[in-house]
Design a protein around this motif. Structure first.
Motif, PDB file in Angstrom:
ATOM      1  N   ALA A 118       8.607   6.356   9.107  1.00  0.00           N
ATOM      2  CA  ALA A 118       7.776   5.487   8.251  1.00  0.00           C
ATOM      3  C   ALA A 118       6.470   6.360   8.549  1.00  0.00           C
ATOM      4  O   ALA A 118       5.726   6.252   7.353  1.00  0.00           O
ATOM      5  N   LEU A 166      12.707  -0.001   6.572  1.00  0.00           N
ATOM      6  CA  LEU A 166      11.959   0.873   6.558  1.00  0.00           C
ATOM      7  C   LEU A 166      11.067   0.815   5.184  1.00  0.00           C
ATOM      8  O   LEU A 166       9.932   1.383   5.475  1.00  0.00           O
ATOM      9  N   ILE A 219      13.441   4.718  12.687  1.00  0.00           N
ATOM     10  CA  ILE A 219      12.898   4.032  11.567  1.00  0.00           C
ATOM     11  C   ILE A 219      11.627   4.090  11.134  1.00  0.00           C
ATOM     12  O   ILE A 219      10.710   4.566  10.233  1.00  0.00           O
TER      13      ILE A 219
END
Length: 260
Positions: free
Chosen positions: A166, A17, A162
């Motif tokens: 992000a 991440l 993830i």
């Protein structure tokens, strides 16, 4: 639920991440510079709204592309061959986006350096009428940068969660930095010229990538960092000269007064 706890308990999740957030922010710098330059040509009252719309479109596009991630992956598959090189849809998008960036940067540089360009004389009326055009240009570049960003994310992790976190964090960072960056560019015209040079270089890199000539991103960002450092030193040097000139003027005025 157990799988969810196991997922967040895995240290590799956070490593992936953090790495992906950093990568998304770096890839978003190009987009942010373009948005800052193009929105600064609007009346001041419209700039903040245009930046929010542009960055909001970037978020929507990236989340939409993430929802189509399995389709996006197949965009790298060749669709036709020309001059011995197999072109994919991704290649065509990169070439089109690169050509647009080169054209836009060249046009802006021309307007900045041509003393006979009539555009400046009509700037007040022209920029007011181009709010829609600015949004369209931002949308086109958002599409190019978002596609490249998502393909990069897919290459780094297979977890959609993830990728979503992000992307949201990276776009939020862009939104926070957009205002200060735009004001900085407005106060420092020479930095605008440097940024336009960056956009032209990035455009040529996208075109080269589309034709199969991959230029490592590290080289591009190293060159940009070095050029930025030189420009920062120039800004400090100019500021020091202004301070010295003002101090000299004050001393000269004081001395002239005491002579009388």
């Amino acid at each position: 639920m157990t799988d969810l706890f196991a997922f967040f308990a895995d240290p590799t999740t956070y490593a992936a991440l953090i790495t992906l957030i950093a990568m998304e922010i770096i890839l978003g710098i190009d987009n942010l510079v373009f948005i800052s330059i193009i929105t600064n040509k609007l009346p001041e009252a419209q700039r903040g709204r245009a930046r929010r719309i542009g960055i909001g479109l970037a978020l929507v596009l990236r989340l939409l592309l993430l929802s189509l991630v399995f389709v996006i992956v197949h965009l790298t598959q060749p669709v036709f061959e020309l001059f011995g090189h197999a072109f994919s849809w991704r290649d065509l998008v990169l070439i089109g986006g690169g050509l647009f960036l080169v054209w836009k940067a060249t046009t802006e540089i021309h307007h900045s350096v041509d003393p006979e360009d009539p555009k400046d004389a009509m700037m007040g009326r022209a920029v007011t009428a181009t709010m829609g055009a600015v949004i369209v240009q931002i949308l086109l570049l958002d599409l190019v940068f978002s596609l490249d960003s998502i393909i990069t994310a897919v290459g780094m992790t297979e977890e959609i969660g993830i990728m979503v976190v992000a992307v949201v964090v990276a776009v939020g960072t862009m939104l926070a930095a957009a205002g200060p960056l735009s004001r900085f560019l407005e106060r420092n015209p020479t930095v605008v010229m440097l940024a336009l040079g960056f956009l032209m270089m990035i455009g040529m890199t996208l075109i080269a990538d589309g034709f199969g000539f991959h230029v490592p991103k590290g080289y591009i960002y190293a060159a940009m960092a070095f050029s930025t450092l030189v420009e920062v030193l120039n800004i400090f040097a100019r500021r020091k000269r202004r301070i010295d000139a003002a101090s000299g003027l004050g001393t000269s005025t004081a001395g002239h007064g005491s002579g009388h």
